[in-house]
Scaffold this motif. Sequence first.
Motif, PDB file in Angstrom:
ATOM      1  N   ASN A 121       1.018  -1.373   0.008  1.00  0.00           N
ATOM      2  CA  ASN A 121      -0.048   0.028  -0.126  1.00  0.00           C
ATOM      3  C   ASN A 121       0.794   1.267   0.016  1.00  0.00           C
ATOM      4  N   ASN A 122       2.146   1.302  -0.088  1.00  0.00           N
ATOM      5  CA  ASN A 122       3.198   2.415   0.233  1.00  0.00           C
ATOM      6  C   ASN A 122       3.037   3.153  -1.126  1.00  0.00           C
ATOM      7  N   PRO A 123       2.887   4.635  -1.039  1.00  0.00           N
ATOM      8  CA  PRO A 123       2.485   5.313  -2.208  1.00  0.00           C
ATOM      9  C   PRO A 123       3.978   5.726  -2.948  1.00  0.00           C
ATOM     10  N   ASN A 124       4.957   5.285  -2.388  1.00  0.00           N
ATOM     11  CA  ASN A 124       6.416   5.720  -3.002  1.00  0.00           C
ATOM     12  C   ASN A 124       7.243   4.734  -3.766  1.00  0.00           C
ATOM     13  N   ASP A 202      -8.060  -5.761  -6.696  1.00  0.00           N
ATOM     14  CA  ASP A 202      -9.359  -5.922  -7.217  1.00  0.00           C
ATOM     15  C   ASP A 202     -10.207  -5.384  -5.893  1.00  0.00           C
ATOM     16  N   THR A 203     -10.199  -4.060  -5.751  1.00  0.00           N
ATOM     17  CA  THR A 203     -10.901  -3.450  -4.460  1.00  0.00           C
ATOM     18  C   THR A 203     -12.477  -3.646  -4.661  1.00  0.00           C
ATOM     19  N   ALA A 204     -13.066  -3.948  -5.891  1.00  0.00           N
ATOM     20  CA  ALA A 204     -14.241  -4.094  -5.802  1.00  0.00           C
ATOM     21  C   ALA A 204     -14.887  -5.520  -5.168  1.00  0.00           C
ATOM     22  N   SER A 234      -3.881  -5.834   5.338  1.00  0.00           N
ATOM     23  CA  SER A 234      -4.858  -6.057   4.285  1.00  0.00           C
ATOM     24  C   SER A 234      -6.199  -5.050   4.583  1.00  0.00           C
ATOM     25  N   LEU A 235      -5.888  -3.968   4.931  1.00  0.00           N
ATOM     26  CA  LEU A 235      -6.685  -2.895   4.985  1.00  0.00           C
ATOM     27  C   LEU A 235      -6.058  -1.467   4.396  1.00  0.00           C
ATOM     28  N   PHE A 236      -6.912  -0.897   3.618  1.00  0.00           N
ATOM     29  CA  PHE A 236      -6.450   0.149   2.827  1.00  0.00           C
ATOM     30  C   PHE A 236      -7.271   1.421   3.077  1.00  0.00           C
ATOM     31  N   LEU A 237      -6.668   2.413   3.218  1.00  0.00           N
ATOM     32  CA  LEU A 237      -7.836   3.821   3.422  1.00  0.00           C
ATOM     33  C   LEU A 237      -7.722   4.368   1.788  1.00  0.00           C
ATOM     34  N   VAL A 238      -9.023   4.193   1.364  1.00  0.00           N
ATOM     35  CA  VAL A 238      -9.373   4.550   0.146  1.00  0.00           C
ATOM     36  C   VAL A 238      -9.810   6.034  -0.193  1.00  0.00           C
ATOM     37  N   GLY A 266     -10.955  -3.814   2.378  1.00  0.00           N
ATOM     38  CA  GLY A 266     -10.031  -4.716   2.458  1.00  0.00           C
ATOM     39  C   GLY A 266     -10.690  -6.089   2.891  1.00  0.00           C
ATOM     40  N   ASP A 267      -9.940  -6.706   3.926  1.00  0.00           N
ATOM     41  CA  ASP A 267     -10.246  -8.055   4.510  1.00  0.00           C
ATOM     42  C   ASP A 267     -11.072  -7.750   5.887  1.00  0.00           C
TER      43      ASP A 267
END
Length: 578
Positions: A121-124, A202-204, A234-238, A266-267
């Motif tokens: 999940n890292n943006p860099n 596959d966030t959907a 396994s959790l992502f701030l969207v 996420g999970d």
Amino acid sequence: MTFQSYFVLAVFILTIIGLIKFQQRPSQVFGVALLTLFSTQMVTTDQVILSLSNQGLLTLILLMLCSIALEKTRLLRLVAMKVIQPNYSATWLRLFGLTVLSSAFLNNTAVVSTMLGPIRNNPNHSASKLLIPLSYAAILGGTLTLVGTSTNLIVNSLVLDANLPSLGFFDFTLVGICVVVACGVTLYFCRSLLPDRKIQGDTAQEYFIEAKVKPESSLVGKSIDENGLRHLQSLFLVEIMRGDLQLTAINPNQVIQANDKLIFSGDISKVSQLRLFDGLSIFAESSGLPLGNLREVVVRPESILNGKSLKSVGFRSLFDAAVVAIKRDGEKVSGKIGKLKIKPGDFLVLAVGEDFKSRRNIRKNFILLSDVELDSRLSGKKELLAIAGFFVAIGLAALGVIPLFKAVLLLLGVLLLSGCVTSSELLRRFPTDIWVIISSAIVLSYALQNSGVIDNFNQLMSASTHLFSPLVALIAIFAVTLLLTELVTNNAAAALIFPIAYGLALSIDANPTAFIMAVAFGASASFISPYGYQTNLMVFNAGQYKLNDFIKIGIPVSLVYSVTCIIAIVGVFGLTAA
């Protein structure tokens, strides 16, 4: 050789073939070998019982069970927060160093599992540039101590079974430091061989979870990165809902404000991680229902919810339940959970009250799927007890104050009595496969001794001492163990080769400890194949790697590892028997 000798030797060879053919089912292969040897009376009942209750094996199992409590704390998540930096080289060095140190004392599978989320999940940086180094660092770190990897503990269980003194906590450390440094330098200079591949998610298909920031929360006034909200497993701030404003392009420097609604995907089983953050309230909890009793349901086509929001129908009073998370197949949901218009086929995870089951309208509106079991988290005194207790137990064992078996047994008792782990968690996470593999391998070694295979092997080696110098024999044992590790698994390779290595050392009058170390380090040398070691398999899937990715970077690392191990083992332990 007698018929019994040929029979047991055939079982041994067929076991190796079975492990190669059925790589995903090593416990079943070993189980068949155990049952075959026991049913044909190649081993006695007492020997089977001794194998199943081997002290080294029980120590390994107890240590793995104790690590469950540690996984439920913030320790590894805090380590993960320190890793990701804007500069790739700085991130790489931090990742390698912290993973090596963590894996020396903690279960390296747990270390990799905790790091996967933050790295993906890292943006860099591209996750594919970091995940193979993560796995290799965990493998290398595990070689530093007795408890760093299950392989070392398995070898120690076989050492105890051979009536030899237990290996010391730091017996592996000098050789381990040599391979960590040599392979770390190699891996760093080979980092250009790592693929730069965008991870397709596959966030959907993932659950949509809402949490509100209370005004008194310590998160307020700090950025997303400072709060560690991008380093969850396994959790992502969207997105963030700020009043009627919807922020979807999440910047790590975005400052959290009071009453922000944070939307994660996420999970769902990992949702309890959010409870570790001060002043972060999950949507369902605001309805007065705890997260201890969760049910997954699907909205029926004829449900009265269809086309309406949760708030407009009074969901809490209607069903004695509150929505924790929502998932809509084939479509990404967005916005506040309470205001979302429900559609037929939506998946909901509900926190349910005592009257939920007795409500007559439940089956009219929902298809009931199953209970949802959360990965629970520890906080406060329990978290402190789990962390401090683990390191105190390991420290006392390392200093020789009490045996490792006694230390982890007492620790597990304390964790159970304090509620840091539950009996159901221990039963669910009990490492049955490892227990079957190791105990079966010990049974196989008894059969090799009972049938005379080991004696015949020793006689053959004694008659051929001019062909096998101690150094050549050591290299051969290391190479065979390494090959088996890549073909089967690390634990299986160690268990199969140990009796051969020990017998060979005795027959040529070499130092048994050096040969034991060759087995231990050879069994940890899984760099070329993603299937030989569990952490490799974890990052193989998570990083969407190809087999060729492991081969390109694994071959130079494996070569450096092998040469360094042989030189260090000979230098530290010597080849001549005392």
